[in-house]
Design a protein around this motif. Sequence first.
Motif, PDB file in Angstrom:
ATOM      1  N   LYS A 161    -104.529 -23.430 -50.608  1.00 41.44           N
ATOM      2  CA  LYS A 161    -103.774 -24.179 -49.619  1.00 41.44           C
ATOM      3  C   LYS A 161    -103.850 -25.679 -49.931  1.00 41.44           C
ATOM      4  O   LYS A 161    -104.899 -26.194 -50.303  1.00 41.44           O
ATOM      5  N   ILE A 162    -102.736 -26.361 -49.755  1.00 40.87           N
ATOM      6  CA  ILE A 162    -102.686 -27.805 -49.965  1.00 40.87           C
ATOM      7  C   ILE A 162    -102.725 -28.488 -48.601  1.00 40.87           C
ATOM      8  O   ILE A 162    -101.826 -28.296 -47.779  1.00 40.87           O
ATOM      9  N   GLN A 196     -91.583 -27.623 -46.215  1.00 39.37           N
ATOM     10  CA  GLN A 196     -90.497 -26.794 -45.706  1.00 39.37           C
ATOM     11  C   GLN A 196     -89.263 -27.655 -45.436  1.00 39.37           C
ATOM     12  O   GLN A 196     -89.306 -28.567 -44.614  1.00 39.37           O
ATOM     13  N   ARG A 197     -88.173 -27.346 -46.147  1.00 32.98           N
ATOM     14  CA  ARG A 197     -86.981 -28.185 -46.070  1.00 32.98           C
ATOM     15  C   ARG A 197     -86.425 -28.275 -44.657  1.00 32.98           C
ATOM     16  O   ARG A 197     -85.960 -29.345 -44.221  1.00 32.98           O
ATOM     17  N   GLU A 198     -86.470 -27.178 -43.890  1.00 26.05           N
ATOM     18  CA  GLU A 198     -85.908 -27.226 -42.538  1.00 26.05           C
ATOM     19  C   GLU A 198     -86.658 -28.212 -41.652  1.00 26.05           C
ATOM     20  O   GLU A 198     -86.069 -28.937 -40.851  1.00 26.05           O
ATOM     21  N   THR A 236     -93.175 -32.228 -52.135  1.00 27.37           N
ATOM     22  CA  THR A 236     -94.415 -32.059 -52.882  1.00 27.37           C
ATOM     23  C   THR A 236     -95.220 -33.356 -52.894  1.00 27.37           C
ATOM     24  O   THR A 236     -94.667 -34.456 -52.732  1.00 27.37           O
ATOM     25  N   VAL A 237     -96.515 -33.211 -53.136  1.00 26.88           N
ATOM     26  CA  VAL A 237     -97.410 -34.369 -53.223  1.00 26.88           C
ATOM     27  C   VAL A 237     -97.005 -35.244 -54.400  1.00 26.88           C
ATOM     28  O   VAL A 237     -97.034 -36.486 -54.308  1.00 26.88           O
ATOM     29  N   GLY A 244     -98.247 -26.077 -47.878  1.00 28.38           N
ATOM     30  CA  GLY A 244     -98.037 -24.868 -48.658  1.00 28.38           C
ATOM     31  C   GLY A 244     -99.235 -24.535 -49.528  1.00 28.38           C
ATOM     32  O   GLY A 244    -100.385 -24.883 -49.206  1.00 28.38           O
ATOM     33  N   VAL A 245     -98.981 -23.868 -50.642  1.00 30.70           N
ATOM     34  CA  VAL A 245    -100.055 -23.450 -51.541  1.00 30.70           C
ATOM     35  C   VAL A 245     -99.764 -23.935 -52.958  1.00 30.70           C
ATOM     36  O   VAL A 245     -98.615 -24.093 -53.356  1.00 30.70           O
ATOM     37  N   SER A 246    -100.821 -24.150 -53.718  1.00 30.64           N
ATOM     38  CA  SER A 246    -100.688 -24.597 -55.098  1.00 30.64           C
ATOM     39  C   SER A 246    -100.396 -23.403 -56.001  1.00 30.64           C
ATOM     40  O   SER A 246    -100.383 -22.253 -55.559  1.00 30.64           O
TER      41      SER A 246
END
Length: 209
Positions: free
Chosen positions: A89-90, A21-23, A59-60, A82-84
Amino acid sequence: MAKSVSAESKNTINVLILDDQREWLETTQINCEMLFDEIKSESESFNSDADVQYFPCQTVDEATAILSETLIHLMLLDKDLGVSSDGKKISGVDQIPAFKAIQPFCQILMLTADMSPIDIARAMRNGASDYLFKSAGEDTRAHRHEVIKRALEYFVREVEQTKTLSKSSGKIYSQFIASSPAMQRFENRLIAVSESSRPVLILGDTGLG
C-alpha cells in the motif's frame, strides 16, 4: 530583480491534487472550483482576479515532478494512493515529508474518506497543514472554505516571514538577484533551511555557479 514568491502568488494560485482514483481527482477539482471564487474575493493575500491552475496527478512520481518544476501553493493529498508494483500500500501520509522537502512553503491538505484520528495526527506531524473529507456536502462546505482560505494565507505569511528573517540576518542569500524560476526555487529552499542546524548538501552540474 526577480519578483518575490508572494508577489507571484497574488496573481496565480497553483493547486496540485494527488489521488490515484481519477473519479475522485475530478470530483476534488470540481469542489475546489466551486469555492475558489469566494475564497479569492475574501482573502487579502490574493488578488480577486488571480488565476487558479490545477495540476491533477495519480502517482507520487507525477506529483514529485511537478513540485520540482512548478511553484505550488496548495496540495490536496489523498491519504491512500493505491498499491505499488510489489503489492504494498502507498500511504499519502508517508509522502508528506518528501513533498515538503521539495517545497517547504507548500500547504498540504490531507484528503480522507474516513475520520481516523491516528492518521490525521500523523499527517499533521509529518507536515500537513490540515485535512478535508473527500465527500462533499453542504455541512462541510463552510469547513472546506475556511480550511483552504487559511492554507493559502499561511503560504503567503510563511514566505514573507522567512524572507524578513533572511534580510534581517544579513546573510548572503538575502542579496540574491535572479530571474529564472530555477534560481527562485533555489533561493526559497535556501531560506527555508537557513534557520535549521541540519547540514545541507547542494548539488549541481559543473558551471552552474
